[in-house]
Design an enzyme around this catalytic site. Structure first.
Site, PDB file in Angstrom:
ATOM      1  N   ARG A 156      -4.852  14.935   4.858  1.00 46.91           N
ATOM      2  CA  ARG A 156      -3.506  14.887   4.271  1.00 46.91           C
ATOM      3  C   ARG A 156      -3.519  15.673   2.969  1.00 46.91           C
ATOM      4  O   ARG A 156      -4.426  15.513   2.160  1.00 46.91           O
ATOM      5  CB  ARG A 156      -3.091  13.438   4.014  1.00 46.91           C
ATOM      6  N   ARG A 160      -0.869   8.187  -5.183  1.00 49.80           N
ATOM      7  CA  ARG A 160      -0.682   9.090  -4.046  1.00 49.80           C
ATOM      8  C   ARG A 160       0.261  10.224  -4.435  1.00 49.80           C
ATOM      9  O   ARG A 160       0.584  10.425  -5.598  1.00 49.80           O
ATOM     10  CB  ARG A 160      -0.134   8.291  -2.852  1.00 49.80           C
ATOM     11  N   LYS A 171      -3.566   1.444  -3.065  1.00 48.23           N
ATOM     12  CA  LYS A 171      -2.774   2.667  -3.218  1.00 48.23           C
ATOM     13  C   LYS A 171      -1.611   2.426  -4.175  1.00 48.23           C
ATOM     14  O   LYS A 171      -1.146   1.300  -4.351  1.00 48.23           O
ATOM     15  CB  LYS A 171      -2.254   3.123  -1.855  1.00 48.23           C
ATOM     16  N   LYS A 219       2.177   4.288  -5.528  1.00 47.36           N
ATOM     17  CA  LYS A 219       3.168   5.302  -5.162  1.00 47.36           C
ATOM     18  C   LYS A 219       4.238   5.448  -6.236  1.00 47.36           C
ATOM     19  O   LYS A 219       4.748   4.456  -6.751  1.00 47.36           O
ATOM     20  CB  LYS A 219       3.803   4.946  -3.814  1.00 47.36           C
ATOM     21  N   CYS A 254       6.265   6.655  12.347  1.00 47.23           N
ATOM     22  CA  CYS A 254       4.902   6.967  11.925  1.00 47.23           C
ATOM     23  C   CYS A 254       4.129   7.514  13.122  1.00 47.23           C
ATOM     24  O   CYS A 254       4.568   7.382  14.261  1.00 47.23           O
ATOM     25  CB  CYS A 254       4.234   5.711  11.368  1.00 47.23           C
ATOM     26  N   CYS A 257      -4.045   6.384  14.997  1.00 49.56           N
ATOM     27  CA  CYS A 257      -4.099   5.408  13.910  1.00 49.56           C
ATOM     28  C   CYS A 257      -4.802   4.134  14.368  1.00 49.56           C
ATOM     29  O   CYS A 257      -4.370   3.503  15.346  1.00 49.56           O
ATOM     30  CB  CYS A 257      -2.693   5.078  13.416  1.00 49.56           C
ATOM     31  N   CYS A 263       2.937  -0.561  13.466  1.00 52.19           N
ATOM     32  CA  CYS A 263       2.326  -1.761  12.891  1.00 52.19           C
ATOM     33  C   CYS A 263       3.143  -2.177  11.675  1.00 52.19           C
ATOM     34  O   CYS A 263       4.056  -1.462  11.273  1.00 52.19           O
ATOM     35  CB  CYS A 263       0.864  -1.493  12.519  1.00 52.19           C
ATOM     36  N   CYS A 319       4.690   2.526   7.186  1.00 52.55           N
ATOM     37  CA  CYS A 319       4.563   3.902   6.693  1.00 52.55           C
ATOM     38  C   CYS A 319       5.853   4.709   6.819  1.00 52.55           C
ATOM     39  O   CYS A 319       6.073   5.626   6.045  1.00 52.55           O
ATOM     40  CB  CYS A 319       3.427   4.616   7.418  1.00 52.55           C
TER      41      CYS A 319
END
Length: 687
Positions: A128, A197, A279, A281, A497, A503, A543, A547
């Site tokens: 990514r 991120r 993470k 953001k 996603c 994944c 899931c 995302c």
């Protein structure tokens, strides 16, 4: 002891990361780097300086419980070990510790779940990129296009955070791909892992003070919070530093330790050995423009301008986040809430103070609860603000009033404001491949265009001379990159996603399943009598991690079992309201049994101009549940005319091929052509 000299007395601790963090915590507990003297605090004419002090954690004899990932980080020598050793082995995969560390470098180890042969798992890596504001120079786009073909699976994927993803990279090719990206004006550093991120900002290349300032601020924040130890360049380009110079105000903010924010003399002055608990953001935008889903971020920053349009400061939101875990009520999606206002010269210091507050207080024992939203939910916004102010060194000013948010896609042709134009292109699920990929490559290369990626998985071609509009439009159409009026409205705001097969967290389909789901939604729209130009925001994830931000959708489908979804309702078109779970375990084949009564009720009982999300909230889930349970079905509307009776075989087959290319059925395409033809004739008459 002066803050600048702390650690210098014994630089040997840098060779032992655990000793470094323990020593720093000891200094802070003893008060050695505590600050109460406000004479060194940055001054601001618009901010009242208050005597605030750095928070001091109480001493404790018990070492706090930490997750396994925290141990990996501590022992990694700032993200190097054992990744450096694992990359040298002949195995197709890397071990558990290296798998966690490579995330910080921008990659996830994956296995193709559709390819489980006798030889074991089919390991590969996803890369990514890190593209603040979604800005992609021409050279980088062409490099990514080449890499997808040479080392990947032949497609590029645009993400919901304005970046690229490359799938299918083999371990033996990782260094070649990484070094190519770095040498092509790109980076993957910090695209994944427990740190900040990619920083979002409106992708539209408007030459306007507020937009330019938002984008520059996003870039500065990204630079401020980029890892500094050099491990990334050591591993992927043999220690060569290929970096652009950063503005002095970024370096000043990073190195400032007036309020005990930094690890003195550490290769990572902000992150230390442990980085963040999870993470993090951040998004920056201007008033009204909610293309970035501002309330879903840990930090949301909004440019505030004066009456002359000159940026003067920022509103700051905190505490958003989408991830959750099924059947654990203590995990939940959450919207960010107002923290306060800061003058423009203080934004980097304020952001750093928030990050450090999370670094010092976010949970590190259970990663399910490690996002900053849980810290704020536990403390409350007042306590959180108070602690942040101690690291910031000032009081926040009151939050400035803002106008209503709007979702802006920037699809189609627009004026930039400098004589040039830009063209926003819709890309279903952000997946660029086949003829579309070839066409984009040819146009971007031929006309030397820079591009920008949007938070809704679309792409913008920038800096186009007016004379090129017609030939570029014609060329794009050949690659099925159509103007927005030719795209089904349901597709324009839909997101999914990647989910299966790559994944490891995916429970069911998302990207591969959404084309058929949107066709079925369109069929239900037709059946209940909703007009073609009516739409709603649909987002699907495989899931509960969220995302594609399904918890902000008017209709969110969240994988909760094989071929099964939770149905979430109640988001709004401008992404300012959190959806709620309406039903669990809805099998994919039973989707119409839920959607048909909901859409029919919306058609018949909505108020004027009422969106689907607002309608479901006003009606209440109990009423909607009763409607679904009692629904006996709707008689199919009059059968459609057979297109074969009206066109020759060659035309029918050509339309059928074009419909499939656009993920539509032939009837939908025919109706679009007729509607657009009639609309064009009406426009001609009116002119």
């Amino acid at each position: 002891m002066a803050a600048a000299s702390i650690g210098a007395a014994n630089t040997a601790v840098l060779k032992d990361p655990k000793a470094q963090i323990q020593r720093f915590q000891g200094l802070r507990s003893s008060g050695s780097i505590r600050r109460v003297d406000v004479s060194t605090v940055r001054s601001s004419a618009s901010t009242v300086v208050s005597a605030v002090s750095t928070p001091v954690k109480p001493e404790t004899s018990n070492e706090p419980k930490r997750s396994k990932v925290e141990i990996f980080k501590e022992q990694s020598n700032f993200l190097r070990y054992p990744l450096n050793e694992e990359l040298q082995t002949d195995a197709s995969n890397i071990n558990e510790a290296a798998t966690q560390l490579i995330k910080f470098h921008g990659s996830y180890q994956q296995a193709n779940r559709d390819d489980r042969g006798p030889g074991g798992k089919s390991y590969q890596f996803m890369l990514r990129t890190k593209n603040p504001c979604g800005i992609v120079p021409n050279k980088l786009y062409l490099a990514m296009d080449d890499l997808a073909d040479e080392f990947g699976i032949g497609t590029l994927r645009l993400t919901t955070r304005q970046t690229f993803q490359l799938h299918g990279i083999l371990k033996k090719n990782l260094k070649a791909v990484m070094s190519t990206i770095i040498r092509s004006m790109g980076s993957t550093l910090g695209a994944c892992g427990d740190l900040n991120r990619n920083v979002l900002a409106p992708a539209a290349p408007f030459v306007r003070k507020d937009y330019l300032f938002a984008q520059q601020t996003a870039d500065n924040i990204a630079s401020l919070l980029t890892p500094q130890s050099g491990a990334y360049y050591d591993l992927w380009v043999d220690g060569e530093k290929i970096m652009s110079a950063e503005p002095p105000e970024v370096a000043n903010a990073r190195n400032d330790n007036s309020h005990g924010t930094n690890f003195p003399d550490s290769p990572e002055p902000i992150y230390g050995t442990q980085f963040l608990p999870r993470k993090f953001k951040i998004a920056v935008t201007v008033p009204t423009d909610n293309a970035v889903d501002i309330l879903t971020n840990d930090i949301g920053v909004v440019v505030i301008s004066d009456s002359d349009g000159e940026p003067v400061g920022f509103n700051i939101y905190v505490g958003g986040g989408m991830g959750r875990t099924h059947r654990i009520e203590a995990t939940f999606p959450r919207l960010a809430e107002p923290l306060g206002y800061v003058p423009k010269e203080d934004i980097l210091y304020a952001v750093k103070a928030i990050v450090v507050t999370q670094r010092e207080n976010g949970r590190r024992d259970d990663r399910k609860y490690s996002r900053m939203k849980y810290l704020i939910n536990e403390w409350g916004i007042e306590k959180f603000r108070s602690v942040v102010e101690q690291y910031y060194g000032k009081k926040f000013e009151p939050f400035r009033e803002l106008p209503e948010w709007e979702f802006k896609s920037y699809l189609g042709w627009h004026e930039q404001g400098n004589g040039a134009m830009f063209c926003g292109l819709h890309v279903d699920n952000g997946r660029i491949g086949g003829k579309m990929k070839t066409t984009l490559r040819e146009i971007i290369e031929k006309y030397n265009l820079n591009v920008r990626l949007t938070p809704n998985q679309n792409i913008i071609l920038c800096d186009i001379r007016r004379a090129l509009r017609r030939p570029i439009t014609a060329a794009l159409a050949q690659g099925a990159l159509l103007q927005p009026r030719y795209v089904d409205p349901l597709h324009l705001t839909a997101m999914a996603c990647p989910a299966l097969p790559l994944c490891p967290l995916a429970i069911t389909e998302a990207e591969r399943g959404i084309p058929n789901i949107l066709k079925r939604v369109r069929a239900v729209f037709d059946k209940v009598g909703l007009k073609y130009n009516e739409s709603l925001v649909i987002r699907i994830t495989g899931c509960p991690n969220g995302c594609a931000r399904p918890y902000m959708a008017e209709l969110g489908l969240v994988g909760d079992g094989p071929n099964s979804y939770q149905v979430w309702l109640g988001g709004t078109p401008n992404q300012t309201t959190l959806a709620k779970c309406f039903m669990n375990k809805v099998k994919i084949q039973d989707l119409e049994k839920v959607l048909e009564p909901l859409f029919y009720s919306w058609k018949r009982q909505r108020q004027q101009g009422e969106s689907f999300g607002d309608f479901t909230t006003r009606m209440g889930f109990d009423n909607l549940q009763e409607i679904v349970e009692k629904w006996e079905g709707l008689v199919e509307r009059s059968s459609r005319s057979n297109l074969k009776l009206f066109v020759d075989k060659e035309t029918y087959e050509a339309m059928d091929s074009l419909a499939k290319l656009q993920n539509k059925n032939i009837h939908q395409l025919a109706m679009e052509v007729i509607r657009n033809f009639v609309a064009a004739k009406q426009n001609d008459k009116s002119e």
